[in-house]
Scaffold this motif. Structure first.
Motif, short mmCIF file in Angstrom:
data_model
loop_
_atom_site.label_atom_id
_atom_site.label_comp_id
_atom_site.label_asym_id
_atom_site.label_seq_id
_atom_site.Cartn_x
_atom_site.Cartn_y
_atom_site.Cartn_z
N TYR A 182 0.85 -1.19 0.00
CA TYR A 182 0.00 0.00 0.00
C TYR A 182 0.88 1.24 0.00
CZ TYR A 182 -4.43 -2.42 0.74
OH TYR A 182 -5.55 -3.19 0.57
N ASN A 184 0.10 5.64 -0.91
CA ASN A 184 -0.53 6.84 -0.36
C ASN A 184 -2.05 6.66 -0.29
OD1 ASN A 184 -0.85 9.40 0.58
ND2 ASN A 184 -0.69 10.37 -1.44
N VAL A 185 -2.47 5.79 0.64
CA VAL A 185 -3.90 5.55 0.86
C VAL A 185 -4.15 5.40 2.36
CG1 VAL A 185 -4.64 4.39 -1.28
CG2 VAL A 185 -3.53 3.05 0.50
N ASP A 186 -5.39 5.59 2.73
CA ASP A 186 -5.81 5.34 4.10
C ASP A 186 -6.13 3.84 4.18
OD1 ASP A 186 -7.10 5.06 6.47
OD2 ASP A 186 -8.54 6.70 6.15
N VAL A 187 -5.16 3.06 4.62
CA VAL A 187 -5.26 1.59 4.53
C VAL A 187 -6.50 1.07 5.25
CG1 VAL A 187 -4.11 -0.58 5.09
CG2 VAL A 187 -2.78 1.35 4.24
N ALA A 188 -6.82 1.64 6.41
CA ALA A 188 -7.95 1.14 7.20
C ALA A 188 -9.26 1.27 6.41
CB ALA A 188 -8.05 1.91 8.50
N ASN A 189 -9.39 2.33 5.60
CA ASN A 189 -10.64 2.55 4.88
C ASN A 189 -10.66 1.92 3.50
OD1 ASN A 189 -11.92 3.93 6.93
ND2 ASN A 189 -10.90 5.85 6.38
N VAL A 190 -9.49 1.82 2.88
CA VAL A 190 -9.44 1.34 1.50
C VAL A 190 -9.87 -0.13 1.40
CG1 VAL A 190 -7.06 0.44 1.23
CG2 VAL A 190 -8.09 1.78 -0.59
N THR A 211 2.12 -2.97 4.23
CA THR A 211 2.60 -1.59 4.12
C THR A 211 4.11 -1.64 4.32
OG1 THR A 211 2.44 -1.17 6.49
CG2 THR A 211 0.47 -0.70 5.17
N TYR A 280 -1.35 4.83 -5.14
CA TYR A 280 -2.10 4.13 -4.08
C TYR A 280 -1.36 2.85 -3.68
CZ TYR A 280 -5.91 7.21 -5.54
OH TYR A 280 -6.66 8.31 -5.87
#
Ligand SMILES: C[S@@+](CC[C@H](N)C(=O)[O-])C[C@H]1O[C@@H](n2cnc3c(N)ncnc32)[C@H](O)[C@@H]1O
Length: 297
Positions: A182, A184-190, A211, A280
């Motif tokens: 992962y 540049n993403v918000d891993v928890a939400n993606v 990550t 992402y």
């Protein structure tokens, strides 16, 4: 930090993707059958995919400082081009490749080399007959944990991998690891987004992306990082080329797989190119050196 014997993707989950049909993959991969990000030079035309894949293999050989007579291991060897090239071009004395795909193992068996051993076996079950001078793993780490596991379990599974590699390597031995991660993403939400679900429900079941910090935490005290590069733009390019090659050979593909499978792969390759381009996801290439006196258990 804990380790675990929990398994990531099962043989059935791996075979669902990789055993679609060897001749289907032959249509859009290059003749090496490398199924991971190539290593491009600036201004190289797309028609040089095979050369870019061979360069990628040679990069990993250099990362483990491959020299003649060595014993090397490839964890997640795919169709086996890396292990064959280590023996045939880099002079390795013996190369072992592990895969969970029956179709890949059969394809490799037809290209038999007495110094190459392809094993239909998970690294979690691997018991080396002697230690290795170097270990390479390209594009397999993504299968070593499952999406539904909590963070701590995922990192523990990765740590089991690093601990195993450390035990199998000779003192000072190198590990070259290439994996998608992962970015540049918000891993928890993606994880709950439709495209992510498509990837991990329909394309790569029982798998998940790490990550960068997962990998650093999992290897800490067992290996030191010698170098690290993020080649996501190179995977953007590789995926775009695979996509174009598959679309160009649609009629041949439809003689091997049905329209649903064809459309699924087209969507997946297009989406993969997009997420690498957007940042992402990243494509991480690590050079690790074994810590001969590990700092932690
Ligand atoms: C994307 S392919 C990459 C193949 C090859 N390294 C390449 O670059 O072309 C992923 C590979 O990982 C293997 N794999 C996944 N989980 C594994 C496991 N637990 N043990 C051994 N191999 C595994 C699959 O069977 C497959 O060969």
């Amino acid at each position: 930090m804990t380790v675990t014997t929990q398994r990531g993707a099962s043989p059935e989950a791996i075979q669902q993707h990789y055993d679609v049909a060897n001749d289907f993959y032959e249509l859009w991969l290059d003749p090496t059958m490398c199924y991971s990000c190539a290593l491009w030079q600036a201004d190289e035309p797309d028609s040089m995919l095979e050369q870019a894949q061979l360069r990628k293999i040679d990069f990993h050989a250099q990362q483990i400082q491959a020299t003649s007579g060595q014993r090397v291991l490839d964890v997640g060897c795919g169709w086996g081009s890396l292990v064959r090239r280590l023996v045939e071009t880099h002079g390795a004395g013996h190369a072992t490749g592990l895969t969970l795909s029956k179709a890949q193992a059969e394809w490799s068996a037809q290209r038999h080399n007495p110094q190459v051993e392809i094993r239909l076996e998970s690294w979690l079950d691997h018991v080396p007959t002697a230690s290795y001078d170097g270990i390479i793993s390209v594009g397999a780490f993504e299968h070593f944990a499952k999406a539904e596991w909590p963070d701590a379990e995922r990192i523990a599974a990765y740590r089991t991998f690093f601990k195993s590699c450390r035990e199998w390597l000779k003192p000072g031995g190198r590990l070259s690891l290439q994996t998608i991660a992962y970015g540049n993403v918000d891993v928890a939400n993606v994880k709950d987004q439709p495209d992510t679900k498509f990837f991990f429900d329909e394309i790569f079941p029982e798998s998940v992306l790490p990550t960068l910090s997962d990998i650093i935490a999992a290897s800490d005290g067992l290996f030191e990082v010698i170098n690290l590069r993020n080649d996501r733009e190179q995977y953007y390019r590789t995926c775009q080329i695979w996509y174009r090659r598959l679309v160009a050979r649609k009629s041949e593909a439809l003689k091997i797989v049905d329209l649903e499978v064809y459309n699924r792969f087209v969507r997946y390759l297009k989406l993969s190119a997009f997420v690498f381009d957007a940042g992402y996801t990243g494509l991480l290439r690590f050079g690790f050196r074994r810590l001969d006196e590990p700092r932690t258990a």
